[in-house]
Scaffold this motif. Structure first.
Motif, PDB file in Angstrom:
ATOM      1  N   LYS A 194       0.824  -1.200   0.000  1.00 15.99           N
ATOM      2  CA  LYS A 194       0.000   0.000   0.000  1.00 15.99           C
ATOM      3  C   LYS A 194       0.861   1.254   0.000  1.00 15.99           C
ATOM      4  O   LYS A 194       1.912   1.297   0.639  1.00 15.99           O
ATOM      5  CB  LYS A 194      -0.918  -0.005   1.233  1.00 15.99           C
ATOM      6  N   LYS A 195       0.408   2.266  -0.710  1.00 14.85           N
ATOM      7  CA  LYS A 195       1.076   3.545  -0.879  1.00 14.85           C
ATOM      8  C   LYS A 195       2.282   3.484  -1.799  1.00 14.85           C
ATOM      9  O   LYS A 195       2.958   4.469  -2.022  1.00 14.85           O
ATOM     10  CB  LYS A 195       1.491   4.140   0.473  1.00 14.85           C
ATOM     11  N   HIS A 196       2.571   2.293  -2.337  1.00 14.12           N
ATOM     12  CA  HIS A 196       3.678   2.167  -3.291  1.00 14.12           C
ATOM     13  C   HIS A 196       3.228   1.460  -4.560  1.00 14.12           C
ATOM     14  O   HIS A 196       4.046   0.950  -5.311  1.00 14.12           O
ATOM     15  CB  HIS A 196       4.843   1.398  -2.665  1.00 14.12           C
ATOM     16  N   TYR A 197       1.917   1.427  -4.797  1.00 15.59           N
ATOM     17  CA  TYR A 197       1.400   0.709  -5.964  1.00 15.59           C
ATOM     18  C   TYR A 197       1.995   1.250  -7.266  1.00 15.59           C
ATOM     19  O   TYR A 197       2.431   0.504  -8.130  1.00 15.59           O
ATOM     20  CB  TYR A 197      -0.123   0.822  -6.023  1.00 15.59           C
ATOM     21  N   ARG A 198       1.968   2.587  -7.392  1.00  8.90           N
ATOM     22  CA  ARG A 198       2.418   3.176  -8.642  1.00  8.90           C
ATOM     23  C   ARG A 198       3.891   2.846  -8.899  1.00  8.90           C
ATOM     24  O   ARG A 198       4.277   2.505 -10.010  1.00  8.90           O
ATOM     25  CB  ARG A 198       2.223   4.687  -8.609  1.00  8.90           C
ATOM     26  N   LEU A 199       4.703   2.940  -7.880  1.00  7.95           N
ATOM     27  CA  LEU A 199       6.121   2.613  -8.012  1.00  7.95           C
ATOM     28  C   LEU A 199       6.312   1.169  -8.457  1.00  7.95           C
ATOM     29  O   LEU A 199       7.119   0.874  -9.346  1.00  7.95           O
ATOM     30  CB  LEU A 199       6.816   2.849  -6.665  1.00  7.95           C
ATOM     31  N   GLN A 200       5.557   0.250  -7.850  1.00 12.25           N
ATOM     32  CA  GLN A 200       5.708  -1.167  -8.196  1.00 12.25           C
ATOM     33  C   GLN A 200       5.248  -1.458  -9.625  1.00 12.25           C
ATOM     34  O   GLN A 200       5.840  -2.285 -10.309  1.00 12.25           O
ATOM     35  CB  GLN A 200       4.942  -2.023  -7.188  1.00 12.25           C
ATOM     36  N   PHE A 201       4.208  -0.759 -10.067  1.00 12.39           N
ATOM     37  CA  PHE A 201       3.798  -0.943 -11.463  1.00 12.39           C
ATOM     38  C   PHE A 201       4.801  -0.320 -12.432  1.00 12.39           C
ATOM     39  O   PHE A 201       4.959  -0.802 -13.549  1.00 12.39           O
ATOM     40  CB  PHE A 201       2.390  -0.368 -11.672  1.00 12.39           C
ATOM     41  N   TYR A 202       5.483   0.755 -12.016  1.00 13.81           N
ATOM     42  CA  TYR A 202       6.584   1.271 -12.826  1.00 13.81           C
ATOM     43  C   TYR A 202       7.605   0.157 -13.074  1.00 13.81           C
ATOM     44  O   TYR A 202       8.057  -0.073 -14.196  1.00 13.81           O
ATOM     45  CB  TYR A 202       7.298   2.416 -12.098  1.00 13.81           C
ATOM     46  N   MET A 203       7.963  -0.513 -12.000  1.00 14.48           N
ATOM     47  CA  MET A 203       9.014  -1.533 -12.095  1.00 14.48           C
ATOM     48  C   MET A 203       8.548  -2.772 -12.853  1.00 14.48           C
ATOM     49  O   MET A 203       9.332  -3.424 -13.548  1.00 14.48           O
ATOM     50  CB  MET A 203       9.482  -1.926 -10.685  1.00 14.48           C
ATOM     51  N   PHE A 204       7.250  -3.097 -12.713  1.00 11.98           N
ATOM     52  CA  PHE A 204       6.687  -4.215 -13.470  1.00 11.98           C
ATOM     53  C   PHE A 204       6.762  -3.922 -14.969  1.00 11.98           C
ATOM     54  O   PHE A 204       7.148  -4.779 -15.775  1.00 11.98           O
ATOM     55  CB  PHE A 204       5.227  -4.429 -13.036  1.00 11.98           C
TER      56      PHE A 204
END
Length: 493
Positions: A194-204
């Motif tokens: 949570k609160k890091h979804y966008r960052l993790q999708f960047y990396m995906f």
């Protein structure tokens, strides 16, 4: 992004943009998503930790031998010495045969993937989120399993049919590949914080774009190799020649900048590299077209368990006489000229490698500037990382593959009407059909040529073969027997 954060202040949704952590907001600034993109502005580039690519790893003995030279000439000699060493290694690997070439392509692919993923990991690591690097390598394994499994089924069919475990893997190859990818996909979803979804999708997305650029295109390099070593050697040599000649012309004559992404690139180097590469490709095509070892498709002999390169060369590798246009006849005083058709194809390959291929390098330059790094790595002194040397090769490999499929290969010629019914299995319990849904078209082709003169006769032969197979299928279906649906895939002839 800034505008979205301003709008987010009025909402109460716990997942709205005002609740995103300061670290993730800072990542947006690092990735340059706020404001206008300016390749030269400091605000657009992320504050990425210093990488090993920015350190000098030139061997001490080479530094000592060149210590009295100006930096410009020192870099010239370092690049020259290492280029000669790499070209010598390239010739040695070609001499070692197809297995060595496949292994070196795989090694280069893995190293390029590692260099690109490492850049993302240096940004991602500071957030202490799990599984990015683990999942990246897992997806690399899955994609390689899929592509190399397809290659194994295509070119090592006899070996696959002989080994029972390989038969099982071949039969369910695509299902296994999908299941492996699905497992990684589920792992990624479970790793979301949570609160890091966008960052993790960047990396995906980072991982998948890297797989598309590196793994998919390196697979096409191997596909080109099996068409004949000449389709592997000539495109790679063209890019190498263009890199060298553009550098030399730019070094000695360069005055006019070519593109802002690469300030050292010049119009003089670009144009000089083009003409030099076309001449080089034309001569190399002439030399290699004379040798059966280079022009024959690479095959696998199931009896000796070894690769074979024996064939009757197709017409594009046979000397032809061409009548020159009237204008050239007046200039050269020649009416005809003898050429290998492949030499004409080499002009198109060289033109692409010299005019469009460098844009792969410009793309890589823009990527590196976005992250304030000089090179992807420091693997090769004076050259940077492996990806710095292969940024144009992948684009060239894709073009070569498309070129072969579009202009060289004219499709299958005769199809074997091999059908199997349930009655065969009832008579012989140990009966295993030679043709299954997973069997590739190579089992069904009697003869495949890259160029043919009796095109009409062979097209008629294809039509008769397909008509016969259609009759057999309809007849067997009327009698309740199962047939193998092999036609759908080969209608392209």
């Amino acid at each position: 992004m800034t505008e979205l954060r301003k709008r987010g202040g009025g909402g109460g949704d716990p997942d709205s943009t005002d609740n995103i952590s300061d670290k993730e907001a800072d990542l947006d600034d690092r990735l340059g998503t706020d404001g206008e993109c300016d390749g030269d502005s400091k605000a657009d580039t992320p504050d990425v930790p210093l990488s090993t690519a920015d350190t000098d790893n030139t061997p001490q003995y080479l530094n000592k031998a060149l210590e009295g030279l100006p930096p410009r000439w020192k870099n010239y000699w370092i690049r020259g010495v290492l280029s000669i060493a790499m070209i010598s290694g390239f010739f040695l690997i070609i001499y070692m045969g197809p297995i060595a070439l496949i292994l070196i392509v795989m090694t280069v692919q893995i190293k390029c993937f590692q260099e690109i993923i490492t850049i993302g990991y240096r940004v991602y690591h500071s957030y202490e989120l799990p599984w990015f690097r683990t999942l990246s390598w897992y997806f690399l394994i899955c994609v390689n399993y899929f592509f190399y499994g397809e290659t194994l089924a295509d070119y090592f069919g006899a070996l696959v049919q002989r080994e029972e475990p390989l038969q099982f893997l071949s039969r369910y190859h695509r299902f296994i590949s999908f299941a492996l990818y699905l497992a990684g996909f589920c792992m990624f979803v479970l790793s979301l914080v949570k609160k890091h979804y966008r960052l993790q999708f960047y990396m995906f997305a980072w991982t998948h774009v890297t797989l598309l650029i590196v793994v998919t295109q390196s697979h096409l390099v191997i596909q080109n190799l099996f068409e004949g070593k000449i389709w592997f050697i000539v495109p790679i040599s063209i890019v190498i020649c263009n890199d060298i000649m553009a550098y030399l012309f730019g070094f000695f004559f360069g005055r006019t900048p070519l593109i802002k992404l690469s300030p050292k690139k010049t119009w003089e180097g670009f144009i000089g590299g083009y003409f030099a590469t076309v001449v080089f490709g034309f001569i190399l095509a002439y030399l290699l077209s004379q040798c059966q070892y280079f022009v024959c498709p690479v095959g696998f002999n199931s009896e000796t368990n070894s690769f074979t390169v024996e064939c009757e060369p197709s017409e594009i590798f046979l000397m032809q006489e061409y009548t020159l246009p009237a204008t050239l006849q007046n200039i050269l005083t020649w009416k005809t000229v003898n050429l290998y058709p492949f030499q004409i194809h080499s002009i198109f390959l060289s033109s692409f490698g010299s005019l469009i291929g460098p844009f792969g390098g410009f793309f890589a330059s823009g990527f590196k500037r976005a992250f304030k790094i000089k090179d992807f790595a420091n693997t090769i002194p004076g050259h940077g990382g492996i990806m710095d040397r292969f940024d144009c090769q992948y684009l060239m490999a894709t073009f070569t593959h498309v070129y072969i499929a579009s202009f060289i290969r004219y499709g299958v010629i005769v199809i074997l009407p091999t059908l199997h019914s349930t009655s065969n299995q009832r008579k012989n319990p140990n009966f295993e059909p030679l043709v299954t849904l997973q069997t590739t078209w190579k089992y069904l082709v009697v003869k495949k040529e890259t160029h043919n003169t009796n095109n009409n006769k062979k097209k008629i032969g294809c039509f008769i073969a397909f008509f016969y197979v259609d009759l057999r299928i309809n007849f067997n279906m009327l009698h309740g027997e199962q047939t193998v649906p092999i036609l759908k895939r080969y209608r392209r002839s």
